[in-house]
Design a protein around this motif. Structure first.
Motif, PDB file in Angstrom:
ATOM      1  N   GLU A   1       1.268 -17.957 -66.703  1.00 48.73           N
ATOM      2  CA  GLU A   1       1.385 -17.357 -67.767  1.00 48.73           C
ATOM      3  C   GLU A   1       0.353 -17.585 -68.731  1.00 48.73           C
ATOM      4  N   ILE A   2       1.093 -18.799 -69.770  1.00 52.23           N
ATOM      5  CA  ILE A   2       0.654 -19.003 -71.115  1.00 52.23           C
ATOM      6  C   ILE A   2       0.075 -19.755 -71.041  1.00 52.23           C
TER       7      ILE A   2
ATOM      8  N   GLN B   1      -2.565 -19.556 -68.843  1.00 48.55           N
ATOM      9  CA  GLN B   1      -3.891 -18.960 -68.181  1.00 48.55           C
ATOM     10  C   GLN B   1      -4.795 -18.113 -70.013  1.00 48.55           C
ATOM     11  N   SER B   2      -3.398 -18.239 -71.039  1.00 45.21           N
ATOM     12  CA  SER B   2      -4.078 -17.472 -72.544  1.00 45.21           C
ATOM     13  C   SER B   2      -4.502 -19.094 -73.104  1.00 45.21           C
TER      14      SER B   2
ATOM     15  N   LYS C   1      -6.725 -21.877 -74.887  1.00 47.45           N
ATOM     16  CA  LYS C   1      -7.988 -21.917 -75.357  1.00 47.45           C
ATOM     17  C   LYS C   1      -8.001 -23.037 -76.127  1.00 47.45           C
TER      18      LYS C   1
ATOM     19  N   ILE D   1      -8.885 -17.806 -82.928  1.00 41.20           N
ATOM     20  CA  ILE D   1      -7.420 -17.490 -81.749  1.00 41.20           C
ATOM     21  C   ILE D   1      -6.298 -16.900 -82.945  1.00 41.20           C
TER      22      ILE D   1
ATOM     23  N   SER E   1      -0.442 -16.355 -80.692  1.00 37.97           N
ATOM     24  CA  SER E   1      -0.609 -16.246 -79.729  1.00 37.97           C
ATOM     25  C   SER E   1      -0.544 -17.346 -78.636  1.00 37.97           C
ATOM     26  N   TRP E   2       0.182 -19.076 -80.319  1.00 43.25           N
ATOM     27  CA  TRP E   2      -0.135 -20.440 -79.908  1.00 43.25           C
ATOM     28  C   TRP E   2       1.456 -20.665 -79.721  1.00 43.25           C
ATOM     29  N   SER E   3       1.549 -21.305 -78.909  1.00 39.93           N
ATOM     30  CA  SER E   3       2.177 -21.658 -78.177  1.00 39.93           C
ATOM     31  C   SER E   3       2.803 -23.765 -78.268  1.00 39.93           C
TER      32      SER E   3
END
Length: 191
Positions: free
Chosen positions: A13-14, A16-17, A19, A183, A187-189
């Protein structure tokens, strides 16, 4: 569902998001200890040749004191490691009544050795794989130059502290990178 299945699902899931993947350079893409050691050695060997009567310990002490003084004067300006080193070397030369031309030469010796990095074996193949799916960026606090490596073309940009923003751990350059790619910062990880 097992814990491993849940983790794999969460990672999918991570990713897939995702960029953009950002990298630090030193000790991430290559071992920096030996590089910095060689660069510092090159700087001091040059200075010792110019000042044969001055002990290495005295050169190191004067340089360190000048670095500390400069940083205390202007923490933001001296986040650029090249400016900091150049100006501290100028002050060192002033202290020993040596032409500032020697400060430039000592910096050049340091900088040339600083760029002689050896990538970790997996670095280039991994970056090439990631480049197929993600935008790659380099955000670093140091003064290494990607142009001296075989991997420069894999990155969209290389931002450095002091030149492109505030040094990490400040979020300044990271937030600018988010703006660059549109971005949302939330939303960053970080894995």
């Amino acid at each position: 569902m097992t814990i491993n299945d849940a983790l794999v699902s969460q990672l999918k899931e991570i990713f897939q998001s995702v960029k953009v993947v950002g990298f630090d350079l030193d000790d991430t893409l290559w071992d920096n200890f030996s590089v910095i050691h060689a660069a510092i050695e090159a700087q001091y060997q040059y200075l010792e040749h110019q000042l044969p009567g001055v002990a290495r310990a005295e050169l190191e002490t004067v340089f360190t004191v000048r670095v500390e003084e400069l940083v205390a004067q202007d923490l933001v300006r001296y986040q650029d490691m090249s400016i900091l080193r150049k100006e501290a070397l100028c002050l060192l030369c002033d202290h020993f009544k040596l032409s500032r031309t020697h400060a430039k030469n000592a910096f050049d010796e340091f900088f040339q050795a600083r760029q002689k990095v050896t990538l970790f074996p997996a670095t280039e193949p991994l970056l090439k794989l990631l480049k197929q799916k993600f935008h790659l960026v380099a955000i670093s606090n140091g003064n290494a130059s990607l142009s001296a490596t075989a991997i420069e073309s894999l990155f969209e940009f290389h931002w450095r502290a002091g030149v492109n923003g505030l040094a990490k751990p400040d979020k300044d350059m990271l937030l600018k990178a988010c703006d660059y790619f549109s971005i949302q910062p939330g939303s960053w990880s970080s894995l």
